[in-house]
Scaffold this active site. Structure first.
Site, PDB file in Angstrom:
ATOM      1  N   LYS A 127       0.804  -1.232   0.000  1.00 13.20           N
ATOM      2  CA  LYS A 127       0.000   0.000   0.000  1.00 13.20           C
ATOM      3  C   LYS A 127       0.837   1.283   0.000  1.00 13.20           C
ATOM      4  O   LYS A 127       0.374   2.315  -0.483  1.00 13.20           O
ATOM      5  CB  LYS A 127      -0.943   0.023   1.210  1.00 13.20           C
ATOM      6  CG  LYS A 127      -2.081  -0.959   1.103  1.00 13.20           C
ATOM      7  CD  LYS A 127      -3.055  -0.764   2.259  1.00 13.20           C
ATOM      8  CE  LYS A 127      -4.151  -1.817   2.217  1.00 13.20           C
ATOM      9  NZ  LYS A 127      -5.202  -1.555   3.201  1.00 13.20           N
ATOM     10  N   ASP A 151      -9.956   3.104   2.168  1.00 17.09           N
ATOM     11  CA  ASP A 151     -10.106   2.422   3.472  1.00 17.09           C
ATOM     12  C   ASP A 151     -10.820   3.298   4.508  1.00 17.09           C
ATOM     13  O   ASP A 151     -11.758   2.859   5.173  1.00 17.09           O
ATOM     14  CB  ASP A 151      -8.739   2.026   4.033  1.00 17.09           C
ATOM     15  CG  ASP A 151      -8.136   0.833   3.315  1.00 17.09           C
ATOM     16  OD1 ASP A 151      -8.890  -0.017   2.820  1.00 17.09           O
ATOM     17  OD2 ASP A 151      -6.889   0.758   3.259  1.00 17.09           O
TER      18      ASP A 151
END
Ligand code: ATR
Length: 279
Positions: A75, A111
């Site tokens: 990420k 997220d």
């Protein structure tokens, strides 16, 4: 609209994927393939175990893959291989979604938005006191986005250095986990992996933290009902399971990639089935 069960990809079928390591247990493929099926889109979604984020992004360009979910451990590193990273993902310091826009790879982070949308099903966040337990990647995403929604955020973390650093970046307060008995909040989110199977009996916070009327959310969704959420429910809190955040972060990916409304209920049910939970 429902796609026929015997869907046969053709030369026109678009490819989406998740990259990570490991990805064998990822529920993103079933979730997104169900979303494609529900919306009748000519697309498939696969999981690729990738050791190197840069090589994976080269493959995305070369093969014309239309969208990528990025998971652990890529990420952060993936960001340097993209043509553009949106400002909010830069603040969070991580990208979990890549969109191929006519050959340009653009990164975002869904997220935190997934977590906030799951919370906002139960409570507005504006002016509410939100405690974020943890200071890792998930905590960063939730702390920043909750702050942007107008919440008064407190980062609660075991190691003070990491917690203070996130708090100062996100404009939040900091409380050491050891002093959590002093916490006063309306919403509390477990952003650590404490309580994840097989450590089902563990919770990052003592049960006395939970007060009636609070909203408690866990990012862990295996088990669905963690010890953290059990303790919260016993104290009379509203509880939000981690699957809600997972499904909403996926829904935000799907909507960005396709421009279609995500079939959220079907996506959730598919993941519940895949995890073997009763509906
Ligand atoms: P991710 O990036 O996936 O969120 P991470 O970077 O490993 O995961 O972060 C894990 C978070 O859980 C950290 O905030 C960690 O606290 P420390 O900063 O003190 O390490 C927290 N954490 C992990 N195990 C914990 C435990 N047993 N009790 C309390 N906090 C814990």
């Amino acid at each position: 609209m429902t796609r026929p069960a015997a869907f046969l990809p053709t030369a026109q079928t678009q490819l989406y994927c998740v990259i990570g390591n490991p990805v064998a247990h990822s529920k993103s493929p079933v979730m997104h393939n169900r979303a494609f099926a529900e919306t009748g889109l000519d697309a498939v979604y696969l999981a690729f175990e990738a050791g190197d984020a840069g090589a994976a992004m080269s493959a995305v360009r070369q093969l014309g893959i239309q969208g990528v979910s990025v998971t652990v451990p890529h990420k952060v590193t993936v960001m340097e291989y993209l043509d553009e990273v949106d400002d909010r993902a830069k603040d969070v310091g991580a990208v979990n979604t890549v969109k191929n826009v006519a050959g340009r790879l653009v990164g975002r982070n869904t997220d935190g938005f997934g977590a906030v949308r799951a919370l906002e099903d139960r409570t507005p966040l504006d002016s509410r006191r939100v405690a974020v337990v943890g200071a890792g990647g998930a905590a960063r995403a939730v702390a920043f986005v909750a702050g942007w929604r107008g919440a008064k955020v407190t980062v609660v973390n075991r190691s003070p250095d990491r917690g203070r650093s996130l708090a100062s970046e996100a404009g939040a307060a900091f409380l050491p986990l050891a002093e959590i008995q002093d916490l006063a909040c309306d919403v509390i989110v477990n952003c650590t992996s404490v309580g994840m199977s097989p450590h089902k009996e563990e919770s990052p916070v003592p049960a006395a933290v939970f007060k009636e009327g609070m909203v408690a959310m866990d990012i862990v969704y295996n088990p669905l009902r963690t010890r953290f959420l059990e303790d919260a429910a016993t104290a009379g809190c509203e509880v939000v399971d981690g699957l809600s955040m997972f499904v909403y972060q996926g829904a935000a990916q799907f909507e960005w990639w396709t421009g279609e409304l995500a079939p959220v209920e079907a996506m959730r049910q598919t993941v519940l089935d895949a995890l073997g939970y009763p509906g």
